[in-house]
Design a protein around this motif. Structure first.
Motif, PDB file in Angstrom:
ATOM      1  N   PHE A 380      45.318 -35.600  -6.756  1.00 49.55           N
ATOM      2  CA  PHE A 380      45.965 -36.486  -5.784  1.00 49.55           C
ATOM      3  C   PHE A 380      46.686 -37.653  -6.460  1.00 49.55           C
ATOM      4  CE2 PHE A 380      42.959 -35.307  -2.028  1.00 49.55           C
ATOM      5  CZ  PHE A 380      43.607 -34.085  -1.941  1.00 49.55           C
ATOM      6  N   THR A 381      46.113 -38.159  -7.557  1.00 53.66           N
ATOM      7  CA  THR A 381      46.766 -39.260  -8.280  1.00 53.66           C
ATOM      8  C   THR A 381      47.702 -38.737  -9.362  1.00 53.66           C
ATOM      9  OG1 THR A 381      44.978 -39.431  -9.912  1.00 53.66           O
ATOM     10  CG2 THR A 381      44.789 -40.776  -7.914  1.00 53.66           C
ATOM     11  N   TYR A 382      47.661 -37.420  -9.591  1.00 50.27           N
ATOM     12  CA  TYR A 382      48.437 -36.798 -10.663  1.00 50.27           C
ATOM     13  C   TYR A 382      48.059 -37.413 -12.008  1.00 50.27           C
ATOM     14  CZ  TYR A 382      52.166 -33.331 -11.100  1.00 50.27           C
ATOM     15  OH  TYR A 382      52.872 -32.155 -11.322  1.00 50.27           O
ATOM     16  N   SER A 383      46.798 -37.836 -12.118  1.00 48.85           N
ATOM     17  CA  SER A 383      46.333 -38.481 -13.342  1.00 48.85           C
ATOM     18  C   SER A 383      44.892 -38.075 -13.616  1.00 48.85           C
ATOM     19  CB  SER A 383      46.428 -40.004 -13.222  1.00 48.85           C
ATOM     20  OG  SER A 383      45.778 -40.633 -14.303  1.00 48.85           O
ATOM     21  N   ILE A 384      44.686 -37.352 -14.707  1.00 47.17           N
ATOM     22  CA  ILE A 384      43.343 -36.927 -15.080  1.00 47.17           C
ATOM     23  C   ILE A 384      42.487 -38.135 -15.460  1.00 47.17           C
ATOM     24  CG2 ILE A 384      42.012 -35.568 -16.745  1.00 47.17           C
ATOM     25  CD1 ILE A 384      44.491 -33.699 -16.899  1.00 47.17           C
ATOM     26  N   ALA A 385      43.090 -39.060 -16.196  1.00 48.07           N
ATOM     27  CA  ALA A 385      42.342 -40.249 -16.631  1.00 48.07           C
ATOM     28  C   ALA A 385      41.879 -41.084 -15.440  1.00 48.07           C
ATOM     29  CB  ALA A 385      43.207 -41.094 -17.562  1.00 48.07           C
ATOM     30  N   ASP A 386      42.772 -41.293 -14.467  1.00 48.54           N
ATOM     31  CA  ASP A 386      42.403 -42.097 -13.293  1.00 48.54           C
ATOM     32  C   ASP A 386      41.334 -41.395 -12.464  1.00 48.54           C
ATOM     33  OD1 ASP A 386      44.146 -44.050 -14.031  1.00 48.54           O
ATOM     34  OD2 ASP A 386      45.701 -43.545 -12.578  1.00 48.54           O
ATOM     35  N   GLY A 387      41.453 -40.092 -12.328  1.00 51.37           N
ATOM     36  CA  GLY A 387      40.472 -39.333 -11.560  1.00 51.37           C
ATOM     37  C   GLY A 387      39.084 -39.438 -12.172  1.00 51.37           C
ATOM     38  N   ILE A 388      39.017 -39.274 -13.489  1.00 56.99           N
ATOM     39  CA  ILE A 388      37.741 -39.396 -14.190  1.00 56.99           C
ATOM     40  C   ILE A 388      37.199 -40.819 -14.058  1.00 56.99           C
ATOM     41  CG2 ILE A 388      36.643 -39.378 -16.467  1.00 56.99           C
ATOM     42  CD1 ILE A 388      38.551 -37.118 -17.261  1.00 56.99           C
ATOM     43  N   ALA A 389      38.091 -41.786 -14.221  1.00 59.45           N
ATOM     44  CA  ALA A 389      37.686 -43.189 -14.162  1.00 59.45           C
ATOM     45  C   ALA A 389      37.040 -43.539 -12.827  1.00 59.45           C
ATOM     46  CB  ALA A 389      38.891 -44.090 -14.409  1.00 59.45           C
ATOM     47  N   ILE A 390      37.663 -43.118 -11.736  1.00 60.36           N
ATOM     48  CA  ILE A 390      37.141 -43.431 -10.407  1.00 60.36           C
ATOM     49  C   ILE A 390      35.739 -42.851 -10.215  1.00 60.36           C
ATOM     50  CG2 ILE A 390      37.469 -42.988  -7.933  1.00 60.36           C
ATOM     51  CD1 ILE A 390      40.527 -43.139  -8.525  1.00 60.36           C
ATOM     52  N   GLY A 391      35.533 -41.635 -10.674  1.00 55.52           N
ATOM     53  CA  GLY A 391      34.226 -41.007 -10.550  1.00 55.52           C
ATOM     54  C   GLY A 391      33.158 -41.722 -11.358  1.00 55.52           C
ATOM     55  N   PHE A 392      33.509 -42.129 -12.588  1.00 57.80           N
ATOM     56  CA  PHE A 392      32.533 -42.791 -13.455  1.00 57.80           C
ATOM     57  C   PHE A 392      32.237 -44.215 -13.005  1.00 57.80           C
ATOM     58  CE2 PHE A 392      32.998 -39.200 -16.170  1.00 57.80           C
ATOM     59  CZ  PHE A 392      31.901 -39.209 -17.023  1.00 57.80           C
ATOM     60  N   ILE A 393      33.186 -44.854 -12.343  1.00 56.32           N
ATOM     61  CA  ILE A 393      32.928 -46.189 -11.794  1.00 56.32           C
ATOM     62  C   ILE A 393      32.021 -46.097 -10.568  1.00 56.32           C
ATOM     63  CG2 ILE A 393      34.004 -48.163 -10.616  1.00 56.32           C
ATOM     64  CD1 ILE A 393      36.447 -47.713 -12.439  1.00 56.32           C
ATOM     65  N   LEU A 394      32.273 -45.096  -9.743  1.00 58.84           N
ATOM     66  CA  LEU A 394      31.475 -44.913  -8.525  1.00 58.84           C
ATOM     67  C   LEU A 394      30.023 -44.556  -8.825  1.00 58.84           C
ATOM     68  CD1 LEU A 394      33.608 -42.953  -5.883  1.00 58.84           C
ATOM     69  CD2 LEU A 394      32.519 -45.184  -5.612  1.00 58.84           C
ATOM     70  N   TYR A 395      29.806 -43.792  -9.887  1.00 54.75           N
ATOM     71  CA  TYR A 395      28.471 -43.262 -10.172  1.00 54.75           C
ATOM     72  C   TYR A 395      27.394 -44.353 -10.266  1.00 54.75           C
ATOM     73  CZ  TYR A 395      24.791 -40.344 -12.139  1.00 54.75           C
ATOM     74  OH  TYR A 395      23.600 -39.687 -12.355  1.00 54.75           O
ATOM     75  N   PRO A 396      27.542 -45.357 -11.136  1.00 55.73           N
ATOM     76  CA  PRO A 396      26.488 -46.387 -11.201  1.00 55.73           C
ATOM     77  C   PRO A 396      26.403 -47.227  -9.928  1.00 55.73           C
ATOM     78  CG  PRO A 396      28.354 -46.991 -12.593  1.00 55.73           C
ATOM     79  CD  PRO A 396      28.584 -45.582 -12.151  1.00 55.73           C
ATOM     80  N   ILE A 397      27.555 -47.429  -9.259  1.00 53.92           N
ATOM     81  CA  ILE A 397      27.550 -48.226  -8.028  1.00 53.92           C
ATOM     82  C   ILE A 397      26.695 -47.543  -6.957  1.00 53.92           C
ATOM     83  CG2 ILE A 397      28.966 -49.042  -6.102  1.00 53.92           C
ATOM     84  CD1 ILE A 397      31.233 -49.475  -8.104  1.00 53.92           C
TER      85      ILE A 397
END
Length: 429
Positions: A380-397
């Motif tokens: 959806f963002t056309y960005s692998i880095a952003d997609g991974i980043a969002i998931g890893f930020i959400l995980y600890p939260i």
């Protein structure tokens, strides 16, 4: 020497020169499609097509030598699908790096990969990242490849407002894509050897019959075309945070993808003891990819074809590497291959990667939502880095919100913090 079967210890592995060479040849014809596909994706980052072809061939050849002589394993190393899309569509087109700077990202990520592979960090990192997130990255990459394949084939289109729309099914290119896809999926389901190579040949011939003009009908290639690509790395952005975020993201994809692939391949032939050196060979090969001018090499899924054919040692990989080097003679003709001949391969490989969703336990919402966001946000963002980043930020939260903060490892907190800082820097910029 006779007792062991030479440097590859053929007798010890209960194999023969003929069996290994045949397995290597089968592995080559199974994976040779990567030359055209990878070059086409890299060319969209600005790398000259012929230079990208040469880079792909040389990176695959050297990767094969490393795997053959260092690890003595029948694992094929070629520029990986998914990571090449990350190189072009995320690092270059989305993050704004030049292809020379993106090659520097590849080189640095290869060095980081080597640090991990040659130290205890490999085990620490592998055990720190939840399996759900690892699998989500693979599934997200598969979704991204599927989307790229659909776009290349004209089946879907992205408008100026980034809305995905159905392509014109009456367009001759779309018709050619559909026909080629049906042929490709049939060959794949029938497990025809070299199915993707046949798909490219058939798709190209179909384009000729339907009057679809090839990109270039020239049949000349000069090594000078590759001179500007080899060692074309630029470290101009080395001191910028986005550079290190990109390098970190590429390293994570390389580490997690290859840990799973190498373990799976070696378990298939009951040679788990070869894992450390195979992983190390993979890391060194990924680093050299940046020098040769391509996205990183990975332990390809198609290695299974060579193993099924009897490949048990590095002689299999060496054979494949030599055949890759011989492919240089065909460089002038690769530009004849149209998009509709490549698109079905991207779609099918993407579909295979998406199948990893079956390995994910989504019953725990604190695990499920970060994974789901990775899978959704990469395409959806056309960005692998952003997609991974969002998931890893959400995980600890989400873990903290559900009272499971202790389940989050220190490396995860560090990774999430780095990704969050990157988003803040981008928003300020």
């Amino acid at each position: 020497m006779k007792k062991t079967g030479g440097i590859f210890r053929l007798n010890e592995h209960n194999t023969t020169i003929k069996q290994e060479v045949m397995a290597g040849a089968i592995g080559y014809f199974t994976i040779v499609y990567i030359i055209a596909v990878n070059a086409m994706i890299l060319s969209e980052a600005g790398i000259p097509f012929e230079g990208a072809v040469m880079a792909t061939i040389l990176a695959s050849f050297v990767g094969s030598l490393l795997m053959a002589f260092w690890a003595n394993a029948p694992i094929l190393l070629v520029p990986g699908m998914g990571i090449n899309a990350m190189f072009t569509y995320t690092i270059v087109q989305t993050m704004g790096f030049t292809w020379q700077e993106a090659l520097a990202v590849v080189f640095v990520s290869g060095l980081l990969f080597m640090v991990i592979a040659f130290t205890k960090l490999s085990k620490i990192l592998s055990e720190s990242i939840p399996k759900t997130l690892k699998e989500a990255i693979t599934v997200g990459l598969g979704m991204f490849l599927l989307l790229i394949g659909l776009e290349k084939g004209g089946l879907v289109e992205r408008g100026s407002n980034a809305i995905i729309a159905l392509g014109d099914i009456s367009d001759i290119k779309v018709i050619a894509t559909i026909i080629t896809f049906l042929i490709t999926i049939f060959l794949f389901m029938r497990n025809v050897k070299g199915q993707f190579l046949w798909s490219i040949i058939i798709g190209t011939l179909l384009g000729v019959l339907l009057g679809i003009d090839p990109k270039d009908t020239g049949a000349s290639f000069n090594l000078s075309d590759y001179a500007g690509v080899f060692a074309g790395v630029s470290f101009d952005k080395l001191l910028y945070l986005p550079f290190w975020i990109a390098a970190f993201s590429v390293t994570m994809v390389l580490v997690f993808e290859n840990i799973g692939l190498i373990h799976g391949h070696l378990d298939m032939i009951d040679q788990p003891q070869k894992y450390p050196k195979s992983f190390q060979a993979n890391a060194v090969s990924a680093m050299t990819s940046g020098i040769f001018g391509t996205s990183p090499t990975v332990s390809t899924v198609e290695s299974a074809a060579a193993m099924t054919a009897g490949g048990r040692t590095g002689l299999t990989t060496l054979t494949t590497g030599v055949l890759f080097l011989a492919s240089i003679w065909f460089i002038p003709y690769l530009k004849w291959i149209p998009d509709h001949a490549i698109a079905p391969i991207l779609m099918i490989i993407g579909g295979l990667m998406i199948q990893n969703v079956k390995n994910m336990d989504l019953r725990d919402l604190s695990e499920a939502f970060p994974a789901i966001f990775i899978i959704a946000m990469i395409p959806f963002t056309y960005s692998i880095a952003d997609g991974i980043a969002i998931g890893f930020i959400l995980y600890p939260i989400l873990k903290i919100a559900s009272g499971k903060a202790k389940d989050v490892t220190v490396p995860i907190y560090i990774i999430a913090f780095l990704f969050l800082i990157n988003f803040v820097v981008h928003s300020i910029h």
